[in-house]
Write an enzyme that holds these catalytic residues in place. Structure first.
Site, PDB file in Angstrom:
ATOM      1  N   GLY A 237       0.820  -1.211   0.000  1.00  0.00           N
ATOM      2  CA  GLY A 237       0.000   0.000   0.000  1.00  0.00           C
ATOM      3  C   GLY A 237       0.846   1.249   0.000  1.00  0.00           C
ATOM      4  O   GLY A 237       2.073   1.196   0.168  1.00  0.00           O
ATOM      5  N   THR A 241      -0.558   4.357   5.033  1.00  0.00           N
ATOM      6  CA  THR A 241      -1.900   3.763   5.032  1.00  0.00           C
ATOM      7  C   THR A 241      -2.128   2.815   6.200  1.00  0.00           C
ATOM      8  O   THR A 241      -3.256   2.346   6.389  1.00  0.00           O
ATOM      9  CB  THR A 241      -2.158   3.017   3.710  1.00  0.00           C
ATOM     10  OG1 THR A 241      -1.054   2.165   3.423  1.00  0.00           O
ATOM     11  CG2 THR A 241      -2.355   3.995   2.575  1.00  0.00           C
ATOM     12  N   THR A 244       2.331  -0.921   8.924  1.00  0.00           N
ATOM     13  CA  THR A 244       3.075  -1.241  10.152  1.00  0.00           C
ATOM     14  C   THR A 244       2.140  -1.249  11.359  1.00  0.00           C
ATOM     15  O   THR A 244       2.306  -2.062  12.275  1.00  0.00           O
ATOM     16  CB  THR A 244       4.205  -0.216  10.361  1.00  0.00           C
ATOM     17  OG1 THR A 244       4.996  -0.146   9.173  1.00  0.00           O
ATOM     18  CG2 THR A 244       5.087  -0.625  11.523  1.00  0.00           C
ATOM     19  N   GLU A 461      -7.026  33.832  -9.597  1.00  0.00           N
ATOM     20  CA  GLU A 461      -7.793  32.936  -8.721  1.00  0.00           C
ATOM     21  C   GLU A 461      -9.296  33.091  -8.948  1.00  0.00           C
ATOM     22  O   GLU A 461     -10.038  32.106  -8.897  1.00  0.00           O
ATOM     23  CB  GLU A 461      -7.443  33.212  -7.246  1.00  0.00           C
ATOM     24  CG  GLU A 461      -5.974  33.027  -6.892  1.00  0.00           C
ATOM     25  CD  GLU A 461      -5.434  31.662  -7.247  1.00  0.00           C
ATOM     26  OE1 GLU A 461      -6.226  30.695  -7.281  1.00  0.00           O
ATOM     27  OE2 GLU A 461      -4.235  31.550  -7.512  1.00  0.00           O
ATOM     28  N   ASP A 535      -0.683  24.981 -13.005  1.00  0.00           N
ATOM     29  CA  ASP A 535      -1.891  24.665 -13.781  1.00  0.00           C
ATOM     30  C   ASP A 535      -1.525  23.962 -15.082  1.00  0.00           C
ATOM     31  O   ASP A 535      -2.119  22.946 -15.448  1.00  0.00           O
ATOM     32  CB  ASP A 535      -2.666  25.951 -14.110  1.00  0.00           C
ATOM     33  CG  ASP A 535      -3.107  26.683 -12.857  1.00  0.00           C
ATOM     34  OD1 ASP A 535      -3.335  26.009 -11.852  1.00  0.00           O
ATOM     35  OD2 ASP A 535      -3.213  27.920 -12.890  1.00  0.00           O
TER      36      ASP A 535
END
EC number: 3.4.24.-
Length: 668
Positions: A237, A241, A244, A461, A535
């Protein structure tokens, strides 16, 4: 029991350093005994000695090492008042007679001549004896000669211990135990507090791992039907996540010996050490079976073996891997020993390691969805003093694409922000600020910029916000800010849907929204700037993925040049011709240009609203969804999932679980 412990205290453990201490003490004692440190003779001077010699008080003169004289008086002289204090003293009994006086002289020849002259002039009878003696400290000389070798050996042992792990813990801490396993053992005597209750989400992975634990606890339940114990399970994974953490829960739940170590613990600069540690690890596990071995970051030793027969560190790593393969499923069998391993790079592991019979199960630990994120938030919010009206469902929806480690970081950062502001509880705004801090970086309100630059950023923006508001499949807007954060000068924050599949219309709308900033600069100022770098990078990647990976281009066709194995990353030759490369480049350019012109057209149609939004943004610096609703009205494509009704949201999320294929936010 407590009284017995007090009566019978634990005896000190034997240490090899005691032997070294005893040997050193013996050498020092012999050194002291061999010398004259315990004898105390009265000091005198050569002139006083000559006076004693003239008076006939001297019986014998002993010249030691040609530089020191020891004077022995006659019995009559010792009774004189002047010599009463010259009687020698000794701390230890001695069989030999000790001198009354001692002194050092200069030149030996002159000293001998003076003694002969006094004896002849005074006509002494009997004549005093003059003897010569050489004294040597054999043990002292031996120790001085041995000292360089002792220092060299000591430095060598120190370096070897540091290279093999150092410290008191682990089998590799001693130079002669360098081939021993460095695995940490967790058994019934070791308190491990982590259980499966502490692991939120990961339902499928937990079920697989719980079955392994259950097999070790109740093997008859499965073997009665002819089943065999699985040899190993590989947890795969993304970082953070909970791989361990899942292994820690296994250690806490399984009441069997649990050996935990990292893949790098096998790696050493000495040849053969890795393979030796693998053998020792499995030997210990067999002796304590049933047992579990957990190897974290197994890609450190499990990387695919190369075909080139070069010697070196790579060869040593391959020897370690070969030994691991043999121990897991070789000619000899391991009874009731299960190997758990974790990695986020399963694509680089050796095929022989991944086959059935070694790692029978590959458990994929994926990024959590909205329900699992809610469970993870509930776990990490337990120790926090949170506000009573805190909506956990809202927090789960605000963090798409976050891993368990990211969520833990959000909770901790929110607590720090609340404490910094002197609050008594952590509220909703603190969590939103924490998300902004983690995703976007630290706010830089004191960054120097001109009025023209600030105006350009505001329109940029506002362009993103306007285009995304007008498009059906664009991600819903959360807020827009022109406050510099991290390396970005401004940002538009979105809440992307979590999708399992993405349609071309959705990708095109997202690309058009991303190009809204540059389009706004073109529409308002009739010039463009470098502010759209992130962008353009995002849009180019999306367009290339559409054409070369997902086969969403009509001109290129239903083809993909994506290699899921990761073996061929266009190393020497591309999997398509030059003519196809030109077609791909033209198709990517056409897709981006079409969406750019679409954004320009949308903004020209809504230029007055764009200008009004930019002015509000310049005034307030941060605007939210409510500000856009006042200017543009209710969004026509508003989905029911975004209604602020947490109960309804949970139900709809249960109906359609989706995964994010977009960024956490758009950050320039």
């Amino acid at each position: 029991m407590a009284d017995k412990k007090k009566i019978n205290p634990k005896k000190p453990k034997f240490s090899p350093y005691w032997i070294y201490g005893i040997i050193i003490a013996v050498f020092l004692t012999m050194q002291l005994f061999s010398g004259s440190s315990f004898q105390d003779s009265s000091p005198t001077t050569p002139s006083q000695f000559m006076t004693y010699l003239k008076d006939g008080d001297v019986e014998k003169v002993e010249i030691v090492n040609r530089r020191e004289a020891k004077v022995y008086l006659t019995a009559e002289a010792e009774q004189k008042e002047i010599h009463k204090k010259s009687k020698p003293t000794s701390l230890l009994p001695s069989a030999t007679r000790m001198p009354n006086y001692k002194f050092e002289f200069g030149d030996l020849q002159n000293f001998e001549d003076e003694i002969s002259k006094v004896i002849s002039e005074e006509n002494l009878d009997p004549k005093p004896k003059v003897e010569y003696k050489t004294e040597q400290n054999l043990w002292g000389d031996f120790l001085i000669g041995l000292l360089p070798f002792i220092l060299l050996i000591g430095v060598w042992i120190f370096i070897m211990r540091r290279m093999s792990g150092g410290g008191a813990g682990g089998g590799g801490s001693q130079i002669f135990n360098i081939g021993k396993s460095k695995a940490k053992l967790f058994d019934e005597n070791t308190e491990v507090k982590t259980t499966f209750k502490d692991v939120a989400g990961l339902e499928g992975a937990k079920e697989e791992v719980q079955e392994i634990v259950d097999f070790l606890k109740n093997p008859e339940k499965y073997t009665s039907l002819g089943g065999k114990i699985p040899k190993g399970a590989l947890l795969v994974g993304s970082p953070g996540t909970g791989k361990t953490l899942l292994a820690k829960a296994v250690a806490g739940e399984a009441k069997v010996p649990f050996f935990s170590l990292s893949g790098s613990d096998f790696v050493e600069m000495f040849v053969g050490v890795g393979a030796s540690r693998v053998r020792d690890l499995f030997k210990q596990a067999k002796e304590k079976s049933p047992a579990i071995i957990f190897i974290d970051e197994i890609d450190a030793i499990g990387r695919a073996r190369g075909k080139n027969n070069f010697s070196g560190s790579n060869d040593e790593r391959e020897n370690t891997l070969n030994q691991l393969l043999t121990e897991m499923d070789g000619f000899g069998t391991n009874t009731n020993v299960i190997v758990l391993a974790a990695t986020n790079r399963a694509d680089v592991l050796d095929k022989a390691l991944m086959r059935a019979g070694r790692f029978d199960r590959q458990i994929f630990v994926d990024l959590p969805d909205v329900r699992e994120r809610k469970e993870i938030f509930e776990v990490h919010l337990r120790p926090l003093k949170k506000a009573k009206d805190l909506d956990i469902d809202f927090l789960a929806r605000q963090t798409p694409g976050f891993s368990g480690a990211d969520i833990a970081n959000v909770c901790n950062e929110a607590a720090l922000i609340a404490a910094r502001q002197g609050k008594k509880a952590v509220d909703k705004q603190d969590f939103l600020d924490a998300v902004d801090r983690i995703v976007g970086g630290l706010e830089k309100k004191n960054k120097i910029m001109t009025v023209a630059e600030k105006k350009a950023i505001a329109y940029h923006e506002a362009g993103h916000a306007t285009v995304s508001w007008m498009l059906e499949h664009a991600a819903p807007l959360v807020k827009v800010t022109i406050v510099p954060r991290g390396r970005s000068l401004g940002a538009a924050w979105y809440l992307p849907e979590e999708r399992l599949i993405v349609h071309p219309e959705q990708m095109l709308d997202e690309m058009c929204s991303a190009l809204g900033g540059r389009a706004a600069e073109k529409v308002i100022f009739n010039r463009i700037s470098t502010g759209a770098l992130s962008d353009l990078e995002k849009v180019t990647k999306q367009a290339r993925a559409m054409v070369t990976i997902y086969g969403l281009s009509d001109k290129v066709g239903n083809l993909t040049y994506y290699d899921s194995s990761g073996q061929n990353e266009y190393g020497f030759t591309k999997p398509y011709s030059e003519k196809t490369a030109e077609l791909i480049d033209k198709e990517i350019s056409d897709i981006i240009e079409e969406q750019y012109q679409r954004a320009v057209k949308l903004l020209e149609e809504n230029r007055d609203k764009l200008t009004l939004l930019a002015e509000v943004l310049l005034e307030k610096e941060v605007i939210f969804k409510d500000n856009l609703e006042k200017i543009f009205g209710k969004r026509p494509f508003e989905k029911e999932e975004l209604v602020e009704d947490s109960k309804k949201l949970v139900k709809e999320d249960e109906i359609e679980e989706v995964k994010s294929d977009t960024d956490k936010s758009e950050d320039k």
